[in-house]
Design an enzyme around this catalytic site. Sequence first.
Site, PDB file in Angstrom:
ATOM      1  N   CYS A 288       0.469   4.952   5.941  1.00 33.45           N
ATOM      2  CA  CYS A 288      -0.638   5.370   6.646  1.00 33.45           C
ATOM      3  C   CYS A 288      -1.781   5.856   5.837  1.00 33.45           C
ATOM      4  O   CYS A 288      -2.049   6.872   5.537  1.00 33.45           O
ATOM      5  CB  CYS A 288      -0.228   6.636   7.366  1.00 33.45           C
ATOM      6  SG  CYS A 288       0.961   6.401   8.571  1.00 33.45           S
ATOM      7  N   ALA A 289      -2.377   4.723   5.088  1.00 33.26           N
ATOM      8  CA  ALA A 289      -3.252   4.853   3.985  1.00 33.26           C
ATOM      9  C   ALA A 289      -4.564   5.396   4.400  1.00 33.26           C
ATOM     10  O   ALA A 289      -5.556   6.044   3.566  1.00 33.26           O
ATOM     11  CB  ALA A 289      -3.533   3.480   3.140  1.00 33.26           C
ATOM     12  N   GLY A 292      -7.682   5.570   2.099  1.00 31.68           N
ATOM     13  CA  GLY A 292      -7.141   5.379   0.697  1.00 31.68           C
ATOM     14  C   GLY A 292      -7.120   6.340  -0.242  1.00 31.68           C
ATOM     15  O   GLY A 292      -6.837   6.345  -1.433  1.00 31.68           O
ATOM     16  N   GLY A 293      -7.406   7.590   0.254  1.00 26.92           N
ATOM     17  CA  GLY A 293      -7.222   8.825  -0.667  1.00 26.92           C
ATOM     18  C   GLY A 293      -6.150   8.972  -1.571  1.00 26.92           C
ATOM     19  O   GLY A 293      -6.208   9.128  -2.944  1.00 26.92           O
ATOM     20  N   ASP A 362       1.932   9.643   5.234  1.00 25.85           N
ATOM     21  CA  ASP A 362       0.849  10.658   5.393  1.00 25.85           C
ATOM     22  C   ASP A 362       0.770  10.371   6.900  1.00 25.85           C
ATOM     23  O   ASP A 362      -0.483  10.007   7.106  1.00 25.85           O
ATOM     24  CB  ASP A 362      -0.241  10.246   4.705  1.00 25.85           C
ATOM     25  CG  ASP A 362      -1.087  11.475   4.386  1.00 25.85           C
ATOM     26  OD1 ASP A 362      -0.606  12.707   4.445  1.00 25.85           O
ATOM     27  OD2 ASP A 362      -2.353  11.206   4.086  1.00 25.85           O
ATOM     28  N   CYS A 415      -1.466  17.095   7.053  1.00 26.47           N
ATOM     29  CA  CYS A 415      -2.496  18.058   6.817  1.00 26.47           C
ATOM     30  C   CYS A 415      -2.525  19.111   7.832  1.00 26.47           C
ATOM     31  O   CYS A 415      -3.234  19.537   8.482  1.00 26.47           O
ATOM     32  CB  CYS A 415      -3.715  17.634   6.691  1.00 26.47           C
ATOM     33  SG  CYS A 415      -4.531  16.569   7.791  1.00 26.47           S
TER      34      CYS A 415
END
Length: 463
Positions: A288-289, A292-293, A362, A415
Amino acid sequence: MFEQKNKSVKHYDGRWAHLYKLWCSALQQEPLPQFDRWLSQEFAKNSKYGSRDRRWYSECLFAGIRFGYFALFCEEFFKSNKTKKIDKLSLDESISDFSKNFQTGNQVLSKWNEISPERFFVWIRLRYELAYKNKPNTLSLELGDEKFQEEVQFFVNLVNLIENSENIIFQLLISSIPIWFKEAIEKRIHESSWENEKTKQFFSELEIRPPLWIRINDLEKIDIVKAELVKEGFEFEQFDSALKVTGAKGVFALQAYRSGLFEIQDLASQRIGQNIQVKNGQFVWDCCAGGGGKTQQIASLLKNKGVIYASDIREYKLEEVKKRARKSGFFNIRCLPWNGENLPNFQKEVENRHGFDWVLVDAPCTSSGTWRRNPDAKYRVSHTNIESLTRLQLSILENASRGVRVGGHLVYSTCSWIYDENEGIILEFLKKNTFYTLVKQNLLGSPNENADTMFAAVLKRES
Ligand SMILES: C[S@@+](CC[C@H](N)C(=O)[O-])C[C@H]1O[C@@H](n2cnc3c(N)ncnc32)[C@H](O)[C@@H]1O
């Protein structure tokens, strides 16, 4: 004891009038837009704003969103309280009515629309001053005219009654956290064994934006970054490869940023990436890029000596991943869209290795851990969307887990501080997937570190 200083500056000047206009136009959007994006578009349309104006409008509007739930309570309580005398009984009654009448973000927003911005911002400014009691602030009260003295006194009495209480409802209210999160907060307090002080710390950090964190891509070049920060008048503190940066300007214009020497990444987000302890030559799938962090962070750990696949359901996001990879000189990132269901067609190299050494999920989440930065997110969460998100999270995790080789690791992160999206998902996953074991799971960032709040769990595939 909280007291309100009496200031004598005229309140309704041109800047405030313009702020009220901006506020009303934000409320015309339905549903409430992602606020930081909406505001940058508004600023882009209006080139007449200087950078100081922008900062001021942004601070005020964000305060409106951040403290708006409490402001609405103050307004409702004030209007219904004929004597303007606050006692425990009238307060309890008012809270009970308020929590019945406002059970969703949309209900809160539509009521904001009915309050004149001038009145609304009286409560906001009072609450803001309370948050910034001992800190430099931008939104000082400036209520010179006598017009709102009754409100000011009402606010002071209310705050004195609830400010230091250990009653969770009072704490939610004054922290402007919708009461519909009571159960979720209580679960978090219990799961993380937070003492009262920790809970208060968590609430009080929500009053203020977290600092700006950057991540150095190549620690050998950290001195170049530091030298430019000093030269441009920034201050910083270093925590490994993370720097907490303070300064009046943004960091986007710095040469070190433009040449990919550092990325802007919250500390809690950096902590997630640190769980992926890659070794040279390993294969990682960041499924789940997004933009791309974390792909970037993993790439900086691998130093081009391994392979990263980056996937996302939104293909356009992968263009951003590619762009950032080029900027930082990472040539081992392969982008492949994925819809969260059957594994994508990886190249033969993955099959030859019987899967990935590391898979990072993520997951899409409520973003409750980013309220310090994006307070608008709290009005978008309801029981229903938590339930549908947790179904999606579990399903993505299970599907992605098939990509892990035996002996490899699966990292799940969000998050969010909400138990059901975090430990709750891990519990469900482990019930069904007994060939995985839990290595560790942690809440990251606030209230333990000055950052957003995030979660990461590391699981090992045993067979
Ligand atoms: C929390 S964000 C990822 C942030 C990113 N890892 C970073 O560090 O910048 C979650 C991502 O999951 C993606 N997503 C949502 N549903 C998905 C699905 N069914 N399959 C794959 N990705 C999905 C979203 O597009 C979003 O980019």
